[in-house]
Design a protein around this motif. Sequence first.
Motif, mmCIF file in Angstrom:
data_model
loop_
_atom_site.group_PDB
_atom_site.id
_atom_site.type_symbol
_atom_site.label_atom_id
_atom_site.label_comp_id
_atom_site.label_asym_id
_atom_site.label_seq_id
_atom_site.Cartn_x
_atom_site.Cartn_y
_atom_site.Cartn_z
ATOM 1 N N LEU A 175 1.062 -1.409 0.188
ATOM 2 C CA LEU A 175 -0.078 -0.049 -0.204
ATOM 3 C C LEU A 175 0.917 0.960 -0.068
ATOM 4 O O LEU A 175 1.745 0.957 1.003
ATOM 5 C CB LEU A 175 -0.699 0.307 1.124
ATOM 6 C CG LEU A 175 -2.074 -1.006 1.526
ATOM 7 C CD1 LEU A 175 -3.081 -0.109 2.319
ATOM 8 C CD2 LEU A 175 -2.769 -1.020 0.153
ATOM 9 N N GLU A 176 0.610 2.086 -0.907
ATOM 10 C CA GLU A 176 1.697 3.823 -0.724
ATOM 11 C C GLU A 176 0.461 5.155 -1.106
ATOM 12 O O GLU A 176 -0.805 4.691 -1.540
ATOM 13 C CB GLU A 176 2.689 3.519 -1.905
ATOM 14 C CG GLU A 176 2.835 4.443 -1.623
ATOM 15 C CD GLU A 176 4.200 4.840 -3.951
ATOM 16 O OE1 GLU A 176 3.989 3.789 -4.199
ATOM 17 O OE2 GLU A 176 5.323 5.727 -3.568
ATOM 18 N N CYS A 177 0.458 5.224 -0.354
ATOM 19 C CA CYS A 177 -0.296 6.720 -0.031
ATOM 20 C C CYS A 177 0.063 7.792 -1.616
ATOM 21 O O CYS A 177 1.334 7.987 -1.941
ATOM 22 C CB CYS A 177 -0.051 7.951 1.064
ATOM 23 S SG CYS A 177 -0.956 9.324 0.665
ATOM 24 N N GLY A 178 -0.777 8.024 -2.059
ATOM 25 C CA GLY A 178 -0.853 8.990 -3.783
ATOM 26 C C GLY A 178 -0.091 9.792 -3.539
ATOM 27 O O GLY A 178 0.540 10.797 -4.402
ATOM 28 N N GLY A 179 0.006 10.710 -2.262
ATOM 29 C CA GLY A 179 0.678 11.541 -2.189
ATOM 30 C C GLY A 179 2.368 11.246 -1.137
ATOM 31 O O GLY A 179 3.027 12.349 -1.106
ATOM 32 N N PRO B 269 6.975 23.982 -7.841
ATOM 33 C CA PRO B 269 6.029 24.754 -6.922
ATOM 34 C C PRO B 269 5.743 23.654 -5.807
ATOM 35 O O PRO B 269 4.847 22.897 -6.416
ATOM 36 C CB PRO B 269 5.261 25.347 -7.345
ATOM 37 C CG PRO B 269 4.905 26.050 -8.638
ATOM 38 C CD PRO B 269 6.414 24.743 -9.124
ATOM 39 N N PRO B 270 5.245 24.142 -4.604
ATOM 40 C CA PRO B 270 4.820 22.936 -3.445
ATOM 41 C C PRO B 270 3.627 23.101 -3.739
ATOM 42 O O PRO B 270 2.937 23.485 -4.601
ATOM 43 C CB PRO B 270 5.929 23.602 -2.764
ATOM 44 C CG PRO B 270 5.814 24.994 -2.479
ATOM 45 C CD PRO B 270 5.985 24.913 -4.048
ATOM 46 N N ALA B 271 2.975 21.576 -3.264
ATOM 47 C CA ALA B 271 2.320 21.258 -3.395
ATOM 48 C C ALA B 271 1.198 21.616 -1.536
ATOM 49 O O ALA B 271 2.587 20.531 -0.591
ATOM 50 C CB ALA B 271 1.449 20.122 -3.512
ATOM 51 N N ALA C 15 -9.324 16.302 -5.342
ATOM 52 C CA ALA C 15 -8.423 15.258 -4.283
ATOM 53 C C ALA C 15 -8.139 13.911 -5.725
ATOM 54 O O ALA C 15 -9.068 13.345 -6.081
ATOM 55 C CB ALA C 15 -9.445 14.883 -3.089
ATOM 56 N N TYR C 16 -6.698 13.984 -5.148
ATOM 57 C CA TYR C 16 -6.276 11.957 -5.786
ATOM 58 C C TYR C 16 -6.443 12.714 -7.065
ATOM 59 O O TYR C 16 -6.952 11.551 -7.669
ATOM 60 C CB TYR C 16 -7.313 10.842 -4.698
ATOM 61 C CG TYR C 16 -6.851 10.281 -3.672
ATOM 62 C CD1 TYR C 16 -5.519 10.719 -3.031
ATOM 63 C CD2 TYR C 16 -7.830 11.511 -2.446
ATOM 64 C CE1 TYR C 16 -5.303 10.111 -1.640
ATOM 65 C CE2 TYR C 16 -7.617 10.872 -1.430
ATOM 66 C CZ TYR C 16 -6.284 10.104 -0.573
ATOM 67 O OH TYR C 16 -5.896 10.523 0.803
ATOM 68 N N ARG C 17 -6.294 13.480 -7.429
ATOM 69 C CA ARG C 17 -6.605 14.137 -9.118
ATOM 70 C C ARG C 17 -5.555 13.949 -9.244
ATOM 71 O O ARG C 17 -4.580 14.925 -8.449
ATOM 72 C CB ARG C 17 -7.859 14.447 -9.669
ATOM 73 C CG ARG C 17 -8.669 13.767 -9.114
ATOM 74 C CD ARG C 17 -10.349 14.564 -9.848
ATOM 75 N NE ARG C 17 -11.219 14.341 -9.220
ATOM 76 C CZ ARG C 17 -12.211 14.290 -9.778
ATOM 77 N NH1 ARG C 17 -12.591 13.586 -11.531
ATOM 78 N NH2 ARG C 17 -13.233 12.971 -9.931
ATOM 79 N N VAL C 18 -5.440 13.991 -10.848
ATOM 80 C CA VAL C 18 -3.724 14.244 -11.420
ATOM 81 C C VAL C 18 -4.165 16.018 -12.766
ATOM 82 O O VAL C 18 -5.643 14.785 -13.355
ATOM 83 C CB VAL C 18 -3.124 13.725 -11.967
ATOM 84 C CG1 VAL C 18 -1.953 13.259 -10.733
ATOM 85 C CG2 VAL C 18 -3.046 12.025 -12.276
ATOM 86 N N PRO C 19 -3.524 15.880 -13.654
ATOM 87 C CA PRO C 19 -4.406 16.666 -14.565
ATOM 88 C C PRO C 19 -4.554 15.529 -15.894
ATOM 89 O O PRO C 19 -3.838 15.168 -15.870
ATOM 90 C CB PRO C 19 -3.176 17.885 -14.872
ATOM 91 C CG PRO C 19 -1.970 18.194 -14.014
ATOM 92 C CD PRO C 19 -2.490 17.052 -13.025
ATOM 93 N N LYS D 173 -1.608 19.025 -6.451
ATOM 94 C CA LYS D 173 -1.442 18.254 -5.609
ATOM 95 C C LYS D 173 -0.695 17.580 -4.802
ATOM 96 O O LYS D 173 -0.201 17.154 -3.765
ATOM 97 C CB LYS D 173 -3.017 17.410 -5.260
ATOM 98 C CG LYS D 173 -3.757 18.630 -5.258
ATOM 99 C CD LYS D 173 -5.326 19.019 -4.456
ATOM 100 C CE LYS D 173 -5.902 17.993 -3.561
ATOM 101 N NZ LYS D 173 -6.535 18.904 -2.487
ATOM 102 N N GLY D 174 0.246 17.067 -6.008
ATOM 103 C CA GLY D 174 1.533 16.770 -5.204
ATOM 104 C C GLY D 174 1.555 15.737 -5.448
ATOM 105 O O GLY D 174 2.232 15.044 -4.608
ATOM 106 N N TYR D 175 1.013 14.706 -6.356
ATOM 107 C CA TYR D 175 0.565 12.914 -6.158
ATOM 108 C C TYR D 175 2.134 12.665 -7.356
ATOM 109 O O TYR D 175 2.999 12.747 -8.313
ATOM 110 C CB TYR D 175 -0.257 12.806 -7.005
ATOM 111 C CG TYR D 175 -1.841 13.204 -5.514
ATOM 112 C CD1 TYR D 175 -2.164 12.454 -4.452
ATOM 113 C CD2 TYR D 175 -3.068 14.331 -6.084
ATOM 114 C CE1 TYR D 175 -3.104 12.748 -3.510
ATOM 115 C CE2 TYR D 175 -3.954 14.807 -5.608
ATOM 116 C CZ TYR D 175 -4.094 13.796 -4.457
ATOM 117 O OH TYR D 175 -4.937 14.380 -3.740
ATOM 118 N N LEU D 176 2.106 11.223 -7.172
ATOM 119 C CA LEU D 176 2.623 10.121 -7.138
ATOM 120 C C LEU D 176 4.284 10.655 -8.038
ATOM 121 O O LEU D 176 4.588 9.895 -8.843
ATOM 122 C CB LEU D 176 2.174 10.056 -9.469
ATOM 123 C CG LEU D 176 0.414 9.658 -8.901
ATOM 124 C CD1 LEU D 176 -0.068 9.338 -10.829
ATOM 125 C CD2 LEU D 176 0.090 8.240 -8.114
#
Lengths: 177, 412
Positions: free
Chosen positions: B136-140, B148-150, B272-276, B397-400
């Motif tokens: 299990l890994e957190c999306g963030g 730039p920071p999320a 939330a939990y979305r990327v472009p 949101k700084g994911y992945l």
Amino acid sequence: MKSVEKNIEKESRLIWNFFMSMIYLALVSVILAFGYVALGDDIQALLNQKTITAEDIRNYKPQSNEGGEEVDYNKVVDGIHVYTGLKADPNLQVIIGSCTSCHSAKLITQNKATRAGWKSMILWMQATQGLQDLGNREPIILDYLAKYYAPENMGRRKNIDIAAIEWFILDQKEENK
Amino acid sequence: MKSNKNSRRKFIRSTALSSFAALIGMPVVFGSNLPKELPPIGLLDGTLPPDLIGKSKLMTVLNDRPINAETAAHLLDDDLTPNNLFFVRNNGIPPADVDVKNWTLTIEGESAQQKKTYSINDLKTKFQQHTLNLTLECGGNGRSEFNPPAKGNQWSTGAVGCAAWTGVKLADVLKDVGVKSNAVYIGYYGEDTHLSGDPTKDPISRGVPIAKAMEAESMIAWSMNGNDIPVLNGYPLRLVLGGFPASCSGKWLSKIVIRDKVHDGQKMTGTAYRVPCKPVAPGEKIKDEDMCIIEGMPVKSLITFPKTGAMIKKAEKLGIRGHAWTSAEKITKVEYSIDFGENWLTCDLKEAKNRYEWQRFEAQISFPQIGYYEVWARATDSDNRRQPIILPGWNPKGYLNNASHRIAIKVL
């Protein structure tokens, strides 16, 4: 004659044994005493460890410590307000009053953003988390956040933070599986 | 200082305060004179510091309300992550009064043939039990590196773990209820409560496409590494869906809805939990409707031995090891570089016991001369995806972030 000698021998052995056990006892006490002085707190801590049950969580209440030493709630060390971990500033109480009644100060200290970025977080909290209008406190808060928690230019990837590394000699004979 | 011994004792007994001290990493003296009516910050809502509920003090606490804590890379060296070192990403407050015997899981929704409720014992007795090693890994995970920071929890590399989960297949339970042919998604609800205390608000209610729910590795689990799941990780029942962001694996699980559309619970919508959906330049403004839900997690690896900062002698070889994982079928290759990416050498790689278990890699490294080195690792998966060395595509949101893990080494 022989039985008298035997008796003396028996008695002296008894005295000797008694004497030796006293020495052992004294030794053990000294070791225990030293051990307690050195490890007492750790042992106590160990004994106080227990499995946490749902019951404990339900009954959990933060406690205050009576007695103890005087503590300065406003203490600042190296520019950090010790109680919250926030950067010290004349307006810090405005920040504490406006932000930490709802969320952890860590949510501020671990983040970085421009003034506009912090503003968007306030708008988000107002839109989704029930934050009230901050009135004349808002510019004070934004100035504070933009000053102390501004983004740094990291490029596409920062170098490893070498200053933060704790160097150690790796003993591979010990460590290897 | 004379009363120290006694006051220290008193402190150790006072679990609340000593935990508070552990949380903020300061000497306990600061806690000794807190106003009685004011609980320490971080405990205002009654959430508990991690050392109170089965978590190691070695974990890095990012946020204490709600509790979020990660694990340093070298503490993730075990084949299976111990329960007390498994990362915690909570959105709300875990349920306090868990009554396992009366805990129920209800399945319903537009695309369910019927509404059905199971006790944990029902799950254990009606369905075949399975134990799978699932990562299990957190999306963030890795968010702290984005520029730039999320905003949000600034995870470094430690929001990941792999454990042996015991439970039943989600598909078996869904089939027992009956899934209509128009089913699109499942969504979960848990018994954690919103930080505001508002009982009408869900802290989080996410889900996955029905095909993912029906996968052989999608589980409803009640046991982690042979023990109860820690309170902070979802005790007594949770979903475990390897390969997707861990936020899809609902904790304190009490309800699953089978939906005829994409689930619209808390943190499914907006950003939330979305990327472009399409690649963007760093810092670009993106409309909500141009953000797409994250599904499979990227290929990634972590060097878990040695700890960064190791110094060895020139005559020695350095043994490194770590784990690699992906949402694809499997990891096919792990390589390392000691010259900042100019040359890459292949590591030994173990097979997984089952899909979504992380795979162990190992290598023996010889260094050409004394000096400062960085060991970088990069994994490739069966879809031919490979980890980047710099940051992957920026997203608001700084994911992945699956950039290569790096450790610093000195050869003396």
